[in-house]
Motif scaffolding. Structure first.
Motif, PDB file in Angstrom:
ATOM      1  N   HIS A  59       3.959   6.030  -5.077  1.00 47.18           N
ATOM      2  CA  HIS A  59       3.894   6.140  -6.536  1.00 47.18           C
ATOM      3  C   HIS A  59       2.895   7.224  -6.926  1.00 47.18           C
ATOM      4  O   HIS A  59       3.146   8.014  -7.845  1.00 47.18           O
ATOM      5  CB  HIS A  59       3.514   4.796  -7.159  1.00 47.18           C
ATOM      6  N   ALA A  60       1.768   7.262  -6.241  1.00 45.26           N
ATOM      7  CA  ALA A  60       0.743   8.271  -6.524  1.00 45.26           C
ATOM      8  C   ALA A  60       1.268   9.681  -6.259  1.00 45.26           C
ATOM      9  O   ALA A  60       0.822  10.642  -6.886  1.00 45.26           O
ATOM     10  CB  ALA A  60      -0.504   8.005  -5.683  1.00 45.26           C
ATOM     11  N   GLN A  61       2.219   9.800  -5.328  1.00 43.63           N
ATOM     12  CA  GLN A  61       2.827  11.104  -5.032  1.00 43.63           C
ATOM     13  C   GLN A  61       3.854  11.502  -6.094  1.00 43.63           C
ATOM     14  O   GLN A  61       4.410  12.591  -6.053  1.00 43.63           O
ATOM     15  CB  GLN A  61       3.520  11.075  -3.667  1.00 43.63           C
TER      16      GLN A  61
ATOM     17  N   ALA B 194       2.189   1.928  -3.426  1.00 49.22           N
ATOM     18  CA  ALA B 194       1.152   2.537  -4.265  1.00 49.22           C
ATOM     19  C   ALA B 194       0.956   4.012  -3.900  1.00 49.22           C
ATOM     20  O   ALA B 194       0.827   4.871  -4.785  1.00 49.22           O
ATOM     21  CB  ALA B 194      -0.163   1.780  -4.114  1.00 49.22           C
ATOM     22  N   ALA B 195       0.963   4.318  -2.612  1.00 54.02           N
ATOM     23  CA  ALA B 195       0.770   5.705  -2.173  1.00 54.02           C
ATOM     24  C   ALA B 195       1.945   6.583  -2.614  1.00 54.02           C
ATOM     25  O   ALA B 195       1.740   7.707  -3.093  1.00 54.02           O
ATOM     26  CB  ALA B 195       0.618   5.749  -0.655  1.00 54.02           C
TER      27      ALA B 195
ATOM     28  N   ASP C 288       0.834  -1.208   0.000  1.00 50.07           N
ATOM     29  CA  ASP C 288       0.000   0.000   0.000  1.00 50.07           C
ATOM     30  C   ASP C 288       0.865   1.252   0.000  1.00 50.07           C
ATOM     31  O   ASP C 288       0.558   2.241  -0.666  1.00 50.07           O
ATOM     32  CB  ASP C 288      -0.941   0.003   1.209  1.00 50.07           C
TER      33      ASP C 288
ATOM     34  N   LEU D  93       1.174  -0.397 -12.174  1.00 51.29           N
ATOM     35  CA  LEU D  93       1.756   0.938 -12.113  1.00 51.29           C
ATOM     36  C   LEU D  93       3.012   0.980 -12.967  1.00 51.29           C
ATOM     37  O   LEU D  93       3.720  -0.011 -13.103  1.00 51.29           O
ATOM     38  CB  LEU D  93       2.126   1.298 -10.667  1.00 51.29           C
TER      39      LEU D  93
END
Length: 114
Positions: free
Chosen positions: A36-38, A33-34, A30, A65
């Motif tokens: 990466h989103a940043q 993923a977080a 998780d 991703l």
């Protein structure tokens, strides 16, 4: 001075070859993923969670991703340009050295014999 016996030498403690960390937890997945989103990169994420870049890549692939390679391409192009400029500078310096050495070689000089 005699070398120290093997037992008294200081060594850094590293995991034995062939040992691996346990599989990534769901919390680590998780977090990948977080991060990466940043917009963080693969190596930056790996450092932050304390895992290998390969592990991050593997999880990112599983999650669908991908990492933006534009920065890598840009950095590579900049490095290539910098290295080209350094080669040109070095070639100029070497030519200057050759001219100076050639002048010294063909200039009059004194020869002494003992």
């Amino acid at each position: 001075m005699a070398p120290l016996p093997p037992a008294s030498r200081s060594r850094t403690t590293r995991p034995k070859k062939g040992t691996k960390k346990p599989d990534l937890t769901q919390a680590e997945r998780d977090k990948i993923a977080a991060l990466h989103a940043q917009g963080k990169g693969r190596n930056e994420i790996a450092r932050e969670i304390g895992r290998s870049a390969y592990s991050v890549t593997k999880v990112a692939k599983e999650l669908g991703l991908s990492f933006d390679e534009a920065a890598t391409v840009e950095a590579t192009a900049a490095r290539v340009a910098k290295m080209k400029a350094r080669r040109v500078d070095l070639a100029e310096q070497l030519l200057d050295d050759v001219v100076k050495l050639r002048e010294r070689l063909w200039s009059p000089h004194n020869y002494y014999e003992r």
